[in-house]
Design a protein around this motif. Structure first.
Motif, PDB file in Angstrom:
ATOM      1  N   ASP A   1      26.511   4.560  -6.007  1.00  0.00           N
ATOM      2  CA  ASP A   1      25.993   5.752  -6.682  1.00  0.00           C
ATOM      3  C   ASP A   1      24.864   6.409  -5.895  1.00  0.00           C
ATOM      4  O   ASP A   1      24.732   7.640  -5.884  1.00  0.00           O
ATOM      5  N   ASP A   2      24.010   5.574  -5.266  1.00  0.00           N
ATOM      6  CA  ASP A   2      22.865   6.151  -4.558  1.00  0.00           C
ATOM      7  C   ASP A   2      23.256   6.774  -3.221  1.00  0.00           C
ATOM      8  O   ASP A   2      22.408   7.273  -2.493  1.00  0.00           O
ATOM      9  N   GLN A   3      24.551   6.751  -2.877  1.00  0.00           N
ATOM     10  CA  GLN A   3      25.009   7.377  -1.651  1.00  0.00           C
ATOM     11  C   GLN A   3      26.029   8.488  -1.918  1.00  0.00           C
ATOM     12  O   GLN A   3      26.714   8.946  -1.010  1.00  0.00           O
ATOM     13  N   THR A   4      26.125   8.926  -3.150  1.00  0.00           N
ATOM     14  CA  THR A   4      27.074   9.983  -3.493  1.00  0.00           C
ATOM     15  C   THR A   4      26.759  11.262  -2.703  1.00  0.00           C
ATOM     16  O   THR A   4      25.619  11.743  -2.724  1.00  0.00           O
ATOM     17  N   PRO A   5      27.734  11.828  -1.984  1.00  0.00           N
ATOM     18  CA  PRO A   5      27.492  13.063  -1.232  1.00  0.00           C
ATOM     19  C   PRO A   5      27.052  14.201  -2.152  1.00  0.00           C
ATOM     20  O   PRO A   5      27.662  14.436  -3.196  1.00  0.00           O
TER      21      PRO A   5
END
Length: 493
Positions: free
Chosen positions: A459-463
């Motif tokens: 989730d913390d790397q969602t574009p």
């Protein structure tokens, strides 16, 4: 035709990332009538405390002061360190300036020292870009960005009458990725590339070294007898030069200027509405030796820039504001760009995040892809602010009667009309699954709006798409007409 052009080469560089066909982005077919067939046929790839002032909560309810700030890559990267000694040195320097002045300094002065202090400035001694740095810019997201900037550049060159000699200038080239992708993509168009002299405007010695490597620069003998050498890009054989300022770039030739995420790093002055009127926000040293914001008790020199900016605004726009940011250096730079283009011919493309109107309170600090306090550990975080595109327009119009200003339009419209959908389809043809996922993610970051709906990773790397948050504006010599894609009846902001 455009689909065939952009599919004709499927070169995928190592910097690539990928693509998702979006129903919201429909590239126009205007390029088929605007460009000559040969152009794209083979395109490759004071000191009163702020606490004592009236509350500015009302300004946060206004569209112009409630900003959704995005740098397109705010996720948790591998840890990297900043040199404590450099930061400590900069803190001493800032406190020394305040002590010498006998009072606080402007936010602009603070910002300039933090970013470009020769010994300890944020940009001066390290690579701050990419996943291992502090933020990611569009050229680092996907090769497609630089390639399409190359398409725009060649379109403008054709509108200029295909001059034999052109100054191609990039302001703040970062690692040189955008220019490398532009030159690599244009490498098959000999007449265009042979006309170029590339000029990189960069004040950081560290970034200059990276910019030398990325476009594959090398020394070339100018004459056997003299022993003189010049630097050329091995991609196209074009000479490359570096300069600390735009003024150092020789004038007199038709000029194309690219300014991508450059204006946002120019120092801004902040003003806040107080009981006595507009007061400039300043940076001072608190009793505990930390930095704090205060308000100037009397007008400052930057008040003249505030007055000028307010003269360009409607009374209704000013009435609802509690804070205003002005960028005198941005106004001056725009004026210089407009004068050069007005006399020498050519054009400038400005792409940045910002507003088409007065900016209220947007100054931000980013360290390791996370927002941090602006006054915390100066020199260890990037400082930037929203770009006031309306101010750019007015500054250009006042500087020269020979230029026209087009836009701003949102980045998704700009890239979509230049054919990013067709380009990505061509690249996907020769991709494995991993490369396709990277391209898909990169495509969304460039043209999407908000979080990517297809993401299945952490989730913390969602574009996060910057398609509607970044704006594009062009300043061109009037003799050349309207540049693409601003002639495509796109709704301007």
């Amino acid at each position: 035709m455009l689909r065939r052009i952009l599919k004709s080469t499927t070169s995928l560089s190592l910097s690539s990332n990928i693509f998702l066909t979006s129903k919201n982005i429909s590239p126009s077919s205007f390029l088929t009538t605007t460009l000559h067939n040969h152009t794209l046929k083979n395109f490759s790839s004071s000191s009163s405390s702020l606490e004592d002032q009236p509350s500015n909560e009302s300004s946060q309810q206004q569209p112009s002061s409630t900003l959704s700030i995005d740098r397109s890559g705010l996720y948790n990267p591998p840890e990297h360190s900043h040199e404590p000694c450099s930061d400590s040195e900069l803190v001493k320097q800032l406190k020394g300036i305040i002590k010498f002045r006998g009072g606080p300094i402007s936010v602009a002065e603070y910002m300039e020292e933090v970013l470009t202090n020769p010994k300890a400035g944020f940009y001066m001694n390290r690579d701050v870009f990419g996943s291992g740095g502090d933020f990611i810019t569009s050229p680092e997201v996907s090769q497609m960005f630089g390639e399409l900037i190359g398409v725009w550049t060649m379109c403008l060159w054709e509108q200029m009458g295909q001059p034999d000699k052109v100054n191609l200038i990039e302001l703040g080239p970062g690692r040189g990725t955008l220019m490398a992708d532009l030159l690599r993509g244009a490498s098959k168009f000999d007449k265009f590339t042979k006309s170029l002299h590339v000029h990189m405007v960069e004040c950081s010695p560290t970034l200059q070294k990276l910019q030398y490597l990325t476009p594959k620069c090398a020394g070339e003998d100018v004459g056997e007898s003299s022993g003189d050498k010049r630097t050329i890009s091995m991609f196209v054989g074009a000479p490359v030069s570096w300069h600390a300022t735009l003024e150092q770039v020789p004038s007199g030739l038709p000029t194309i200027i690219i300014a991508h995420e450059f204006f946002d790093a120019l120092p801004i002055h902040q003003f806040q509405k107080a009981s006595r009127g507009w007061s400039e926000k300043m940076v001072d040293v608190a009793e505990d030796s930390s930095f704090q914001f205060v308000l100037s008790p009397q007008p400052t020199p930057a008040t003249l820039s505030l007055i000028k900016r307010c003269q360009w605004a409607a009374k209704e726009e000013l009435a609802k504001l509690e804070q205003i940011e002005v960028c005198p250096k941005g106004m001056e730079l725009t004026s210089n760009i407009a004068k050069r283009i007005g006399s020498d011919g050519g054009g400038a493309l400005i792409i940045d995040y910002g507003l088409n109107g007065i900016v209220s309170d947007s100054l931000q600090a980013i360290r390791k892809h996370k927002f941090v306090d602006i006054l915390d550990d100066p020199g260890s975080a990037d400082l930037s602010a929203y770009v006031d595109f309306a101010s750019i327009r007015h500054s250009a119009e006042e500087a020269s009667d020979n230029v026209s200003i087009h836009g701003p339009i949102i980045q998704s419209q700009f890239l979509g009309s230049l054919g990013i959908n067709f380009r990505v389809e061509a690249l996907v043809q020769n991709c494995n699954d991993e490369q396709a996922d990277l391209l898909r993610s990169g495509y969304w970051r460039l043209v999407g709006d908000g979080e990517a709906p297809f993401w299945e990773g952490p989730d913390d790397q969602t574009p996060i798409g910057m398609g509607t948050r970044y704006l594009a504006m062009a300043i061109v010599n009037k003799k050349q007409g309207v540049p693409v894609p601003f002639d495509n009846k796109i709704r301007h902001l």
